[in-house]
Design an enzyme around this catalytic site. Sequence first.
Site, PDB file in Angstrom:
ATOM      1  CG  ASN A 161      -6.093  -7.736  -1.706  1.00  0.00           C
ATOM      2  OD1 ASN A 161      -5.921  -6.827  -2.508  1.00  0.00           O
ATOM      3  ND2 ASN A 161      -6.088  -7.520  -0.411  1.00  0.00           N
ATOM      4  N   GLY A 162      -9.062  -8.368  -0.574  1.00  0.00           N
ATOM      5  CA  GLY A 162     -10.266  -7.559  -0.629  1.00  0.00           C
ATOM      6  C   GLY A 162     -11.216  -7.833   0.517  1.00  0.00           C
ATOM      7  CG  ASP A 163     -14.235  -5.861   1.202  1.00  0.00           C
ATOM      8  OD1 ASP A 163     -13.522  -4.843   1.203  1.00  0.00           O
ATOM      9  OD2 ASP A 163     -15.317  -5.942   0.581  1.00  0.00           O
ATOM     10  CG  MET A 186      -1.959  -1.093   1.247  1.00  0.00           C
ATOM     11  SD  MET A 186      -3.003  -1.028   2.731  1.00  0.00           S
ATOM     12  CE  MET A 186      -1.852  -1.695   3.959  1.00  0.00           C
ATOM     13  CB  CYS A 234      -2.398   0.746  -8.474  1.00  0.00           C
ATOM     14  SG  CYS A 234      -2.612   2.392  -7.747  1.00  0.00           S
ATOM     15  N   GLY A 278      -4.881  -5.723   3.491  1.00  0.00           N
ATOM     16  CA  GLY A 278      -4.412  -4.367   3.276  1.00  0.00           C
ATOM     17  C   GLY A 278      -4.973  -3.407   4.301  1.00  0.00           C
ATOM     18  NE  ARG A 279      -9.560  -1.100   1.653  1.00  0.00           N
ATOM     19  CZ  ARG A 279     -10.841  -1.114   1.320  1.00  0.00           C
ATOM     20  NH1 ARG A 279     -11.575  -0.030   1.453  1.00  0.00           N
ATOM     21  NH2 ARG A 279     -11.387  -2.221   0.827  1.00  0.00           N
TER      22      ARG A 279
END
Length: 347
Positions: free
Chosen positions: A207-209, A24, A107, A231-232
């Site tokens: 990846n994702g949520d 990130m 990205c 990630g987040r």
Amino acid sequence: MPDSRPMPQIGRHRLPNRVILAPMAGVTDRPFRQLCRRLGAGLVVGEMVTSDPSLWNTRKSRQRMDHTGEPGPRAVQIAGGDATMLAEAARLNAAQGAEIIDINMGCPAKKVCNKAAGSALLRDEALVADILESVVAAVDVPVTLKIRTGWCADSNNGVRVARLAEEAGIQALSVHGRHRQQRFQGEAEYDTIAAIKQAVGIAVFANGDIDSPRKAAQVLDYTGADAVMVGRAAQGNPWIFREIDHYLRHGACCAKPDADERAEVLRGHLRALHGFYGDYMGVRIARKHLGWYLASDSRLDADRQRELRAAFNALELPNEQCTFIDDLFCPEHEAELAWATNGTSAA
């Protein structure tokens, strides 16, 4: 049920577990990578670096490429739209110690896509194949790829790109379960990730949520992916790697970090930021991280988070920030938070 499959492998590197820190920009700098690795991430990937070596002499680029003191394998992500330039960037990074080269085709940022890089590349499968073949041929270290499910809902070509990647010699593939036009809106979908895993024989990372141990286990079970990439959800919560790894191994949640551990981690993270960036930039970069830590503390309501964030953002010196953390976790403050939490629960 605990996942009994062999741990995923990238070239000669077998990962110690199934949870990976996503690259990130502006977040996964060396201090944060080291922290996440210490708290259970099986692999960490550096911030995206431009493929144009003429831009590497800026302070930001030098810091993004600094892996001093990090354990291997060192994974570097490169971004660009020119196959020759990406191949040369991969070669130069490998010569400087990169043990895994990751290519960014995921990205969604406008400034990246406007340069025909990142997820914009998914619109040109011939160029994708050219880039992948050129980079793989340029280095002796394994090359991985990060993509989205496609450019838009009408161009969900993740499976075709995954097959191109495998044919080109890509060793592992990370897939964010959104197309580019979604950016980070809505919910990630995992059907495409499952289809990609069925279509190729290389390692696939979902990846994702993925924001909890149970969600990680559900996604792995649903997609058949070899690992999850977080990630987040790691921003302000680096303990998530330890928690996911424990749940996948034992089928049960481990204890949350107590106040002493949270205080120790925050202090260490601040000191690492001050040391890495210097006092002036370190103080300023620490502000966003502290905001994420506050947001991840379920005992703090939105108003209290804003108050604490405003007070921290007004500080100008490293020692003031460290004193703030000491005060935040002092026994009196902890008792106040406990009372407020219990009072809210009782209400």
